[in-house]
Design a protein around this motif. Structure first.
Motif, PDB file in Angstrom:
ATOM      1  N   ALA A 166       0.838  -1.190   0.000  1.00  0.00           N
ATOM      2  CA  ALA A 166       0.000   0.000   0.000  1.00  0.00           C
ATOM      3  C   ALA A 166       0.877   1.246   0.000  1.00  0.00           C
ATOM      4  CB  ALA A 166      -0.911  -0.014   1.226  1.00  0.00           C
ATOM      5  N   ILE A 167       0.468   2.254  -0.735  1.00  0.00           N
ATOM      6  CA  ILE A 167       1.195   3.514  -0.819  1.00  0.00           C
ATOM      7  C   ILE A 167       0.614   4.475   0.213  1.00  0.00           C
ATOM      8  CG2 ILE A 167       1.809   5.454  -2.300  1.00  0.00           C
ATOM      9  CD1 ILE A 167       1.490   3.595  -4.689  1.00  0.00           C
ATOM     10  N   PRO A 168       1.440   5.023   1.102  1.00  0.00           N
ATOM     11  CA  PRO A 168       0.927   5.977   2.091  1.00  0.00           C
ATOM     12  C   PRO A 168       0.224   7.149   1.405  1.00  0.00           C
ATOM     13  CG  PRO A 168       3.178   5.334   2.616  1.00  0.00           C
ATOM     14  CD  PRO A 168       2.883   4.781   1.260  1.00  0.00           C
ATOM     15  N   ALA A 169      -0.889   7.577   1.986  1.00  0.00           N
ATOM     16  CA  ALA A 169      -1.672   8.638   1.343  1.00  0.00           C
ATOM     17  C   ALA A 169      -2.571   9.318   2.358  1.00  0.00           C
ATOM     18  CB  ALA A 169      -2.519   8.069   0.208  1.00  0.00           C
ATOM     19  N   PHE A 170      -2.907  10.567   2.070  1.00  0.00           N
ATOM     20  CA  PHE A 170      -3.883  11.303   2.864  1.00  0.00           C
ATOM     21  C   PHE A 170      -5.289  10.964   2.377  1.00  0.00           C
ATOM     22  CE2 PHE A 170      -0.102  14.091   2.960  1.00  0.00           C
ATOM     23  CZ  PHE A 170       0.043  14.247   4.344  1.00  0.00           C
ATOM     24  N   GLU A 171      -6.253  11.225   3.233  1.00  0.00           N
ATOM     25  CA  GLU A 171      -7.636  11.155   2.785  1.00  0.00           C
ATOM     26  C   GLU A 171      -7.881  12.300   1.810  1.00  0.00           C
ATOM     27  OE1 GLU A 171     -11.811  10.334   4.919  1.00  0.00           O
ATOM     28  OE2 GLU A 171     -10.937  12.279   5.422  1.00  0.00           O
ATOM     29  N   ARG A 172      -8.565  12.002   0.722  1.00  0.00           N
ATOM     30  CA  ARG A 172      -8.791  13.003  -0.318  1.00  0.00           C
ATOM     31  C   ARG A 172     -10.289  13.135  -0.582  1.00  0.00           C
ATOM     32  NH1 ARG A 172      -5.360  12.048  -5.507  1.00  0.00           N
ATOM     33  NH2 ARG A 172      -3.786  12.867  -4.052  1.00  0.00           N
ATOM     34  N   ASP A 197      -6.392  17.116  -0.476  1.00  0.00           N
ATOM     35  CA  ASP A 197      -5.999  16.178   0.575  1.00  0.00           C
ATOM     36  C   ASP A 197      -6.265  16.787   1.944  1.00  0.00           C
ATOM     37  OD1 ASP A 197      -5.163  14.367  -1.296  1.00  0.00           O
ATOM     38  OD2 ASP A 197      -3.047  14.939  -1.191  1.00  0.00           O
ATOM     39  N   GLU A 198      -6.587  15.920   2.928  1.00  0.00           N
ATOM     40  CA  GLU A 198      -6.770  16.351   4.304  1.00  0.00           C
ATOM     41  C   GLU A 198      -5.461  16.129   5.060  1.00  0.00           C
ATOM     42  OE1 GLU A 198      -9.402  17.841   5.374  1.00  0.00           O
ATOM     43  OE2 GLU A 198     -10.542  17.581   3.525  1.00  0.00           O
ATOM     44  N   PRO A 199      -4.703  17.200   5.392  1.00  0.00           N
ATOM     45  CA  PRO A 199      -3.363  17.036   5.980  1.00  0.00           C
ATOM     46  C   PRO A 199      -3.347  16.306   7.311  1.00  0.00           C
ATOM     47  CG  PRO A 199      -3.723  19.287   5.205  1.00  0.00           C
ATOM     48  CD  PRO A 199      -5.048  18.609   5.181  1.00  0.00           C
ATOM     49  N   THR A 200      -4.446  16.386   8.083  1.00  0.00           N
ATOM     50  CA  THR A 200      -4.473  15.764   9.408  1.00  0.00           C
ATOM     51  C   THR A 200      -4.993  14.331   9.383  1.00  0.00           C
ATOM     52  OG1 THR A 200      -6.689  16.670   9.819  1.00  0.00           O
ATOM     53  CG2 THR A 200      -4.803  18.015  10.485  1.00  0.00           C
ATOM     54  N   SER A 201      -5.292  13.789   8.216  1.00  0.00           N
ATOM     55  CA  SER A 201      -5.888  12.453   8.148  1.00  0.00           C
ATOM     56  C   SER A 201      -4.874  11.333   8.319  1.00  0.00           C
ATOM     57  CB  SER A 201      -6.616  12.287   6.806  1.00  0.00           C
ATOM     58  OG  SER A 201      -5.710  12.437   5.718  1.00  0.00           O
ATOM     59  N   ALA A 202      -3.588  11.599   8.104  1.00  0.00           N
ATOM     60  CA  ALA A 202      -2.557  10.565   8.238  1.00  0.00           C
ATOM     61  C   ALA A 202      -1.221  11.225   8.542  1.00  0.00           C
ATOM     62  CB  ALA A 202      -2.458   9.723   6.967  1.00  0.00           C
ATOM     63  N   GLU A 203      -0.412  10.540   9.345  1.00  0.00           N
ATOM     64  CA  GLU A 203       0.929  11.020   9.661  1.00  0.00           C
ATOM     65  C   GLU A 203       1.931  10.310   8.755  1.00  0.00           C
ATOM     66  OE1 GLU A 203       1.714  10.563  13.785  1.00  0.00           O
ATOM     67  OE2 GLU A 203       0.108  11.927  14.426  1.00  0.00           O
ATOM     68  N   ILE A 204       2.226  10.932   7.625  1.00  0.00           N
ATOM     69  CA  ILE A 204       3.130  10.345   6.650  1.00  0.00           C
ATOM     70  C   ILE A 204       4.110  11.412   6.187  1.00  0.00           C
ATOM     71  CG2 ILE A 204       1.470   8.619   5.864  1.00  0.00           C
ATOM     72  CD1 ILE A 204       0.777  10.407   3.538  1.00  0.00           C
ATOM     73  N   GLU A 205       5.102  10.997   5.431  1.00  0.00           N
ATOM     74  CA  GLU A 205       6.141  11.915   4.972  1.00  0.00           C
ATOM     75  C   GLU A 205       5.744  12.664   3.710  1.00  0.00           C
ATOM     76  OE1 GLU A 205       9.613   9.563   4.501  1.00  0.00           O
ATOM     77  OE2 GLU A 205       9.817   9.101   6.641  1.00  0.00           O
ATOM     78  N   GLU A 206       4.657  12.266   3.074  1.00  0.00           N
ATOM     79  CA  GLU A 206       4.228  12.923   1.849  1.00  0.00           C
ATOM     80  C   GLU A 206       3.668  14.320   2.149  1.00  0.00           C
ATOM     81  OE1 GLU A 206       4.771  11.405  -1.038  1.00  0.00           O
ATOM     82  OE2 GLU A 206       5.580   9.678   0.040  1.00  0.00           O
ATOM     83  N   THR A 207       3.571  15.142   1.120  1.00  0.00           N
ATOM     84  CA  THR A 207       2.977  16.463   1.268  1.00  0.00           C
ATOM     85  C   THR A 207       1.550  16.455   0.731  1.00  0.00           C
ATOM     86  OG1 THR A 207       3.882  17.140  -0.882  1.00  0.00           O
ATOM     87  CG2 THR A 207       5.195  17.636   1.076  1.00  0.00           C
ATOM     88  N   PRO A 208       0.612  17.137   1.406  1.00  0.00           N
ATOM     89  CA  PRO A 208      -0.774  17.164   0.931  1.00  0.00           C
ATOM     90  C   PRO A 208      -0.902  17.998  -0.345  1.00  0.00           C
ATOM     91  CG  PRO A 208      -0.509  18.641   2.801  1.00  0.00           C
ATOM     92  CD  PRO A 208       0.797  17.910   2.646  1.00  0.00           C
ATOM     93  N   THR A 209      -1.685  17.507  -1.286  1.00  0.00           N
ATOM     94  CA  THR A 209      -1.835  18.156  -2.585  1.00  0.00           C
ATOM     95  C   THR A 209      -3.228  18.746  -2.748  1.00  0.00           C
ATOM     96  OG1 THR A 209      -2.521  16.079  -3.631  1.00  0.00           O
ATOM     97  CG2 THR A 209      -0.166  16.583  -3.618  1.00  0.00           C
ATOM     98  N   GLU A 210      -3.369  19.543  -3.800  1.00  0.00           N
ATOM     99  CA  GLU A 210      -4.634  20.203  -4.109  1.00  0.00           C
ATOM    100  C   GLU A 210      -4.744  20.346  -5.618  1.00  0.00           C
ATOM    101  OE1 GLU A 210      -7.085  24.250  -2.752  1.00  0.00           O
ATOM    102  OE2 GLU A 210      -4.968  23.963  -2.207  1.00  0.00           O
ATOM    103  N   ASN A 211      -5.980  20.265  -6.125  1.00  0.00           N
ATOM    104  CA  ASN A 211      -6.156  20.276  -7.576  1.00  0.00           C
ATOM    105  C   ASN A 211      -7.484  20.921  -7.949  1.00  0.00           C
ATOM    106  OD1 ASN A 211      -6.871  17.844 -10.128  1.00  0.00           O
ATOM    107  ND2 ASN A 211      -5.598  19.637 -10.344  1.00  0.00           N
ATOM    108  N   ALA A 212      -7.459  21.735  -8.989  1.00  0.00           N
ATOM    109  CA  ALA A 212      -8.676  22.306  -9.569  1.00  0.00           C
ATOM    110  C   ALA A 212      -8.587  22.157 -11.081  1.00  0.00           C
ATOM    111  CB  ALA A 212      -8.836  23.772  -9.186  1.00  0.00           C
ATOM    112  N   VAL A 213      -9.642  21.610 -11.691  1.00  0.00           N
ATOM    113  CA  VAL A 213      -9.651  21.327 -13.124  1.00  0.00           C
ATOM    114  C   VAL A 213     -10.900  21.936 -13.746  1.00  0.00           C
ATOM    115  CG1 VAL A 213      -9.434  19.557 -14.905  1.00  0.00           C
ATOM    116  CG2 VAL A 213      -8.547  19.115 -12.610  1.00  0.00           C
TER     117      VAL A 213
END
Length: 445
Positions: A166-172, A197-213
């Protein structure tokens, strides 16, 4: 006996419900059971690389579906000589009631607005599709990704050739809306999708992202046979929500833009689009397509894009008057390095052919062939370590089949022969040359 009990149990307890049309709830029989079964055997051999799967395999699978007053409850089972697995198709729950022009998506579901915005991405939430008259409306809100901690992992079964982690990830979470006008043949749709992404949903080393299309999808039909279709999209993607914000200056609509997505140091705006012109005759069809996707284009509403690509493709197809044979093919050209950021530019010749022959009611044959050529040209020919690369990838398949009908059942027997080959020619700019090749063959019954 245990296998049979498990199949019956899953049939009665399956948790996936799909598309019920409430307008016809009184018409079908109260309870119906339908099923399909498939038996396959594969033979595999490869030269030049380590094997990726066993040499011989057989698989028995089935897809029974229980319908109760028009509500479908499907499940699936698979048996093989490597391991036995009986499972539901999804460990998820979703229901999609439909009445005339209104459809509701509850629980786990998927929707499609256009190929570059929201394209059948599975989410958990609420959605709706409304098409009264000429109005085309769609909307959704839900969870697009579960939070996954770094310690969670999935391990492959014993004897398999790969393990999955499994790849670590935030809730999106994301929401989207489509507003358009027209019919299935002629329409214009405006699309917007926002994910975060919800930054507080998981304690991981990744950075939370955001997207608008934002996207535009339209189709026009001329003389009932000529169809022009276009899909365009622009995606603003931020790789780190906590990176420094950028000054936008003062302009009309600044407040609205900042609410949609705030430009940051890790933000980028990229575009993607394709347009096609197709002629659909009775025995002849012709298609011309142009596609361009910027490098690293992303949308949270789609799983994968081939990026940094520009492609032209011509696709003719023919069929006989009695529909016994059908011939189709395509030829085109593809290149990358759209922004001249790579040390080399790769061009690719895209070509394929497909023949489907229905000799009789019980016998048919399908043959496919493709020959894809790849070449690279360096941007700076004075680099001593630059290498010219040429590849030829050839694929061939031949699938004869026999069909026959029984009492209340239908049967099919087919044999598949496939051959793949890849030849690579490397030439260093200092006139050294090397030629490599790899090939593989396989068959399936």
């Amino acid at each position: 006996m245990k296998t049979l009990i498990a199949i019956v149990y899953l049939l009665l307890c399956s948790s996936l419900l799909i598309a019920q049309d409430l307008a016809h709830i009184s018409k079908p029989k109260p309870i119906q059971l339908r099923s399909g079964f498939s038996l396959q055997s594969n033979w595999y051999q490869v030269n030049g690389i380590s094997p990726r799967q066993p040499g011989f395999s057989w698989f028995l699978s089935g897809t029974p579906v229980l319908e109760v007053y028009g509500m479908a409850v499907p499940f699936q089972f698979t048996l093989s000589n490597h391991h036995q697995r009986i499972q539901q198709p999804f460990n998820q729950f979703g229901i999609n009631p439909q009445y005339k022009w209104a459809k509701l998506h509850l629980g786990y579901s998927s929707m499609r607005f256009s190929p570059f915005t929201l394209s059948n991405y599975r989410f958990f939430g609420l959605g709706t599709s409304l098409n009264p008259g000429k109005l085309r409306f769609g909307a959704l809100y839900g969870r697009f990704q579960k939070a996954v901690s770094k310690t969670n992992s999935l391990t492959g079964l014993e004897g398999e050739y790969f393990n999955t982690h499994a790849i670590p990830a935030f809730e999106r979470k994301a929401f989207g809306i489509k507003l358009g006008i027209g019919s299935e043949r002629n329409y214009v749709d405006l699309i917007f999708l926002k994910g975060k992404d919800e930054p507080t949903s998981a304690e991981i080393e990744e950075t939370p992202t955001e997207n608008a299309v934002v996207g535009l999808s339209c189709q026009l039909t001329f003389f009932k046979k000529l169809i022009w279709k276009t899909d365009l999209a622009a995606s603003a993607f931020t790789r780190d929500q906590f990176s420094d914000s950028l000054a936008m200056g003062t302009f009309s609509g600044q407040s609205l833009v900042s609410k949609i997505i705030l430009p940051r140091a890790t933000s980028q705006i990229l575009t993607a689009g394709e347009t096609s012109l197709n002629f659909r005759g009775k025995y002849l069809q012709l298609g011309l397509k142009y596609r361009r996707v910027d490098p690293d284009y992303k949308s949270m509403g789609a799983y994968y894009f081939q990026t940094d690509v520009e492609q032209w493709l011509f696709s003719p197809s023919f069929s006989s008057k009695n529909r016994k044979w059908f011939l189709s093919g395509s030829i085109g050209r593809e290149r990358n390095n759209l922004y001249q950021q790579r040390p080399v530019t790769t061009t690719r010749l895209i070509g394929s052919a497909n023949l489907n022959w229905n000799a009789s009611r019980n016998f048919g044959l399908n043959a496919q062939y493709s020959n894809f050529g790849i070449s690279q040209n360096p941007l700076a020919s004075n680099l001593s370590d630059t290498t010219l690369l040429e590849q030829i990838a050839q694929n061939f398949s031949l699938v004869p089949r026999v069909n026959w009908q029984g009492h209340g059942s239908s049967h099919s027997l087919s044999f598949a022969l496939r051959s793949r080959g890849l030849s690579i020619k490397r030439k260093n700019l200092r006139n050294s040359r090397a030629v490599d090749s790899m090939s593989g063959k396989g068959g399936a019954l």
